[in-house]
Design a protein around this motif. Structure first.
Motif, mmCIF file in Angstrom:
data_model
loop_
_atom_site.group_PDB
_atom_site.id
_atom_site.type_symbol
_atom_site.label_atom_id
_atom_site.label_comp_id
_atom_site.label_asym_id
_atom_site.label_seq_id
_atom_site.Cartn_x
_atom_site.Cartn_y
_atom_site.Cartn_z
ATOM 1 N N LEU A 52 -19.292 -63.512 44.755
ATOM 2 C CA LEU A 52 -20.652 -63.283 45.230
ATOM 3 C C LEU A 52 -20.864 -61.794 45.411
ATOM 4 C CD1 LEU A 52 -20.099 -62.600 48.459
ATOM 5 C CD2 LEU A 52 -19.944 -65.072 48.619
ATOM 6 N N GLY A 53 -22.116 -61.417 45.604
ATOM 7 C CA GLY A 53 -22.462 -60.015 45.781
ATOM 8 C C GLY A 53 -23.929 -59.806 45.513
ATOM 9 N N PRO A 54 -24.418 -58.587 45.640
ATOM 10 C CA PRO A 54 -25.830 -58.305 45.354
ATOM 11 C C PRO A 54 -26.170 -58.594 43.892
ATOM 12 C CG PRO A 54 -24.811 -56.505 46.574
ATOM 13 C CD PRO A 54 -23.704 -57.405 46.145
ATOM 14 N N HIS A 55 -27.323 -59.202 43.682
ATOM 15 C CA HIS A 55 -27.738 -59.588 42.329
ATOM 16 C C HIS A 55 -28.563 -58.463 41.715
ATOM 17 C CE1 HIS A 55 -29.625 -62.939 39.594
ATOM 18 N NE2 HIS A 55 -28.963 -62.013 38.932
ATOM 19 N N LEU A 56 -27.886 -57.409 41.263
ATOM 20 C CA LEU A 56 -28.534 -56.290 40.586
ATOM 21 C C LEU A 56 -27.472 -55.524 39.814
ATOM 22 C CD1 LEU A 56 -29.369 -53.380 43.041
ATOM 23 C CD2 LEU A 56 -27.679 -55.118 43.525
ATOM 24 N N ALA A 57 -27.897 -54.834 38.763
ATOM 25 C CA ALA A 57 -26.963 -54.082 37.930
ATOM 26 C C ALA A 57 -26.545 -52.791 38.626
ATOM 27 C CB ALA A 57 -27.609 -53.764 36.576
ATOM 28 N N VAL A 58 -25.376 -52.266 38.261
ATOM 29 C CA VAL A 58 -24.888 -51.037 38.868
ATOM 30 C C VAL A 58 -25.774 -49.864 38.473
ATOM 31 C CG1 VAL A 58 -22.515 -51.851 38.923
ATOM 32 C CG2 VAL A 58 -23.311 -50.556 36.955
ATOM 33 N N ASP A 59 -25.774 -48.855 39.328
ATOM 34 C CA ASP A 59 -26.558 -47.644 39.108
ATOM 35 C C ASP A 59 -25.590 -46.471 38.989
ATOM 36 O OD1 ASP A 59 -28.249 -45.512 39.112
ATOM 37 O OD2 ASP A 59 -29.366 -46.093 40.909
ATOM 38 N N ASP A 60 -25.675 -45.717 37.876
ATOM 39 C CA ASP A 60 -24.753 -44.597 37.662
ATOM 40 C C ASP A 60 -24.935 -43.487 38.678
ATOM 41 O OD1 ASP A 60 -23.372 -45.595 35.415
ATOM 42 O OD2 ASP A 60 -25.016 -45.039 34.102
ATOM 43 N N ASP A 61 -26.133 -43.337 39.197
ATOM 44 C CA ASP A 61 -26.439 -42.199 40.066
ATOM 45 C C ASP A 61 -26.192 -42.468 41.534
ATOM 46 O OD1 ASP A 61 -27.263 -40.716 37.853
ATOM 47 O OD2 ASP A 61 -29.290 -41.551 37.946
ATOM 48 N N GLU A 62 -25.914 -43.695 41.881
ATOM 49 C CA GLU A 62 -25.739 -44.011 43.295
ATOM 50 C C GLU A 62 -24.732 -45.143 43.446
ATOM 51 O OE1 GLU A 62 -28.460 -45.155 47.221
ATOM 52 O OE2 GLU A 62 -29.393 -44.588 45.312
ATOM 53 N N VAL A 63 -23.792 -44.973 44.373
ATOM 54 C CA VAL A 63 -22.787 -45.998 44.636
ATOM 55 C C VAL A 63 -23.354 -46.989 45.641
ATOM 56 C CG1 VAL A 63 -20.439 -46.441 45.410
ATOM 57 C CG2 VAL A 63 -20.969 -44.302 44.230
ATOM 58 N N HIS A 64 -23.351 -48.275 45.287
ATOM 59 C CA HIS A 64 -23.898 -49.289 46.174
ATOM 60 C C HIS A 64 -23.039 -49.402 47.429
ATOM 61 C CE1 HIS A 64 -25.317 -53.238 47.593
ATOM 62 N NE2 HIS A 64 -26.404 -52.974 46.891
ATOM 63 N N VAL A 65 -23.656 -49.767 48.539
ATOM 64 C CA VAL A 65 -22.953 -49.836 49.812
ATOM 65 C C VAL A 65 -21.834 -50.866 49.773
ATOM 66 C CG1 VAL A 65 -24.607 -51.494 50.784
ATOM 67 C CG2 VAL A 65 -23.236 -50.061 52.317
ATOM 68 N N TRP A 66 -22.012 -51.975 49.070
ATOM 69 C CA TRP A 66 -20.931 -52.959 48.953
ATOM 70 C C TRP A 66 -19.720 -52.320 48.274
ATOM 71 C CZ3 TRP A 66 -20.547 -58.704 48.919
ATOM 72 C CH2 TRP A 66 -21.496 -59.299 49.745
ATOM 73 N N THR A 67 -19.970 -51.562 47.229
ATOM 74 C CA THR A 67 -18.885 -50.919 46.492
ATOM 75 C C THR A 67 -18.162 -49.886 47.346
ATOM 76 O OG1 THR A 67 -20.018 -51.253 44.372
ATOM 77 C CG2 THR A 67 -18.336 -49.531 44.462
ATOM 78 N N SER A 68 -18.906 -49.018 47.994
ATOM 79 C CA SER A 68 -18.289 -47.935 48.761
ATOM 80 C C SER A 68 -17.504 -48.444 49.961
ATOM 81 C CB SER A 68 -19.362 -46.943 49.217
ATOM 82 O OG SER A 68 -20.304 -47.569 50.072
ATOM 83 N N VAL A 69 -18.050 -49.434 50.668
ATOM 84 C CA VAL A 69 -17.380 -49.959 51.864
ATOM 85 C C VAL A 69 -16.072 -50.658 51.491
ATOM 86 C CG1 VAL A 69 -17.535 -51.679 53.706
ATOM 87 C CG2 VAL A 69 -19.454 -50.147 53.270
ATOM 88 N N LEU A 70 -16.127 -51.535 50.507
ATOM 89 C CA LEU A 70 -14.933 -52.296 50.151
ATOM 90 C C LEU A 70 -13.904 -51.424 49.447
ATOM 91 C CD1 LEU A 70 -16.577 -55.648 48.966
ATOM 92 C CD2 LEU A 70 -15.635 -55.071 51.212
ATOM 93 N N ASP A 71 -14.356 -50.471 48.620
ATOM 94 C CA ASP A 71 -13.419 -49.568 47.948
ATOM 95 C C ASP A 71 -12.599 -48.766 48.956
ATOM 96 O OD1 ASP A 71 -12.763 -49.448 45.287
ATOM 97 O OD2 ASP A 71 -14.522 -48.305 44.690
#
Length: 496
Positions: free
Chosen positions: A140-159
């Motif tokens: 599961l996760g946010p239903h949207l494509a990745v953005d090259d110019d900005e790191v999504h909060v889900w990605t940054s927190v879990l990474d």
């Protein structure tokens, strides 16, 4: 206004139209004692009380999750089943036995109203921060494509939680691969550099293709090769037939939601049947090392189709040996890793394949310099062949970024240094190899520049496979000539 984008929705299981009841006889495995020293968790919609697999599943419901929905429970229970049993075996009319028990966290509630899905993320974050689990799955996760110019909060927190390498998290990449353009790209948080992002293939047969719904790459740079790999996730013509705990029947479905736990099942199986304390990054490296591309584009399948069983990973060919290195590197530390090619091997060609995986320190405030740690790797084929002008063993490019995506930014000379996973195979004439080695150096940077302020060591794993055409005694010869190497004992399960 800085940026305008739609509010993300929670992705669960799309396409949900591929769903049928399969009328076949089946038998669940008998409950046996599992002697594992690792723990596994799945974050999803829960399972409820109406099931018969409580011997393998422990559902944990956070205090702030007050309600659920039948579709959440269906998805969560079937994701859990895909991890425990894998797909239905028509030949034996059974499901495979689990390699591990699992804790299923119900992290979705019908009362969640936060448009950024922070409630769901906070529950997941709290569990992973406990560092109790070696393996985890996110379908599961946010239903949207990745953005090259900005790191999504889900990605940054879990990474940031996973950068110490304590846990291998498989993440479904999303099911919008049939859309056009950028809308078909992978979805957060599968763009994490410290996760194992999983796409879906349409069949388990040799003529496999990327499932048309499975999202595509590239990821951001670094982290270009996404998904990391694909594994069977079902299709319209060949559904993923799994055990549905809520209906106590075999259900045919499809989605990366099921490919992801299926890959985690293989990872846990490798750990279960070996007697060595393999790091999570080593398990990931082993699976990528054994991935087969079969001529598919890297943006569709990443490194290739992943193995469907742990036995495919731990077994060598007759003329092959697989060597595992794992450890930690301190900042600016140099490491020399030998390739243990025997001195008396009689063959014409030597096939070498190497796979490096690391867990990188991340910096979400600088998307173009997202990873702050990387490896500088040099291959030296012959330690006795000295370059007079350089006074060191001659070098030969082994890892190149030619097989990555071709763009101006991605073709920088040092681009591959900051990738968290690289793999390559090459063929050498036997006489050109004399005590070959890999020289590895840990590089660190902050905001695009070098930094020595962070003393955090880098966790690395290297898999090397050596294959000598026509020589079937390679494995034993390597053990005899390299007393420091330890043989990994394997305890495969016998299936009648």
């Amino acid at each position: 206004m800085r940026v305008l984008r739609s509010i993300p929705k929670l992705r669960i299981n799309k396409p949900d139209a591929i769903r049928t009841i399969v009328d076949v006889p089946f038998k669940l495995p008998e409950v046996t004692e599992l002697k594992n020293n690792f723990k596994v968790c799945i974050f999803d919609g829960g399972i409820g009380d109406n099931h018969v697999i409580s011997d393998w599943v422990n559902e944990i419901i956070p205090s702030d999750v007050t309600s659920s929905h039948p579709s959440y429970l269906t998805h969560g229970s079937e994701v859990c089943s895909a991890f425990l049993f894998g797909p239905y075996n028509h030949d034996t009319q059974t499901f495979s036995p689990p390699y591990s028990k699992v804790d299923l966290y119900r992290v979705i509630s019908m009362t969640d109203s936060d448009p950024d899905l922070f409630d769901v993320l906070t529950r997941i974050e709290g569990v992973l921060k406990s560092r109790e689990y070696k393996y985890a799955n996110l379908s599961l996760g946010p239903h949207l494509a990745v953005d090259d110019d900005e790191v999504h909060v889900w990605t940054s927190v879990l990474d940031s939680i996973l950068q110490d390498g304590h846990c291998l998290v498989t993440v479904a990449i999303g099911n919008d691969g049939d859309l056009e353009g950028e809308y078909a790209r992978i979805q957060p948080p599968s763009d994490m550099v410290n996760c194992f992002s999983i796409g879906a293939s349409d069949t388990e047969q040799p003529d496999w293709q990327r499932a048309d719904y499975s999202c595509v790459g590239p990821g951001r740079s670094p982290g270009l090769v996404k998904p990391d790999g694909v594994i069977f996730g079902g299709s319209q013509s060949r559904p993923f037939e799994l055990y549905s705990p809520l209906t106590h029947s075999v259900t045919g479905t499809a989605g990366t939601s099921f490919a992801s736990p299926y890959a985690l099942r293989v990872a846990a199986g490798i750990d279960s049947i070996t007697n060595f304390d393999l790091k999570p990054s080593t398990i990931k490296a082993l699976m990528i090392h054994h991935a087969s591309n079969d001529g598919h584009h890297i943006k569709d399948v990443g490194w290739g189709r992943l193995p469907h069983s742990p036995e495919e990973v731990v077994q060598c060919l007759e003329d092959e040996a697989i060597i595992v290195y794992q450890g930690e590197l301190n900042r600016s530390e140099h490491l020399r890793i030998p390739v243990p090619l025997p001195t008396n091997i009689d063959c014409t060609w030597v096939h070498l394949k190497a796979t490096f995986c690391i867990n990188a320190i991340t910096d979400p405030e600088h998307p173009l310099h997202y990873t702050r740690s990387g490896l500088d790797i040099t291959f030296r084929a012959n330690e006795h062949k000295i370059k007079k002008e350089a006074k060191h063993a001659s070098t030969k490019p082994f890892f190149t970024n030619n097989n990555l995506y071709q763009s101006e930014e991605e073709l920088r000379e040092d681009a591959y240094k900051w990738e968290t996973c690289i793999t390559r195979s090459q063929r050498f004439k036997r006489q050109t190899l004399e005590n070959p080695i890999f020289d590895v150096k840990y590089h660190g940077r902050e905001q695009g520049g070098d930094s020595l302020s962070d003393p955090t060591p880098l966790s690395y794993s290297l898999i090397i496979s050596i294959r000598t055409q026509g020589n079937s005694n390679l494995y034993n010869t390597i053990l005899q000539q390299n007393q420091t190497l330890q043989a990994v004992q394997v305890e495969p399960r016998i299936r009648l």
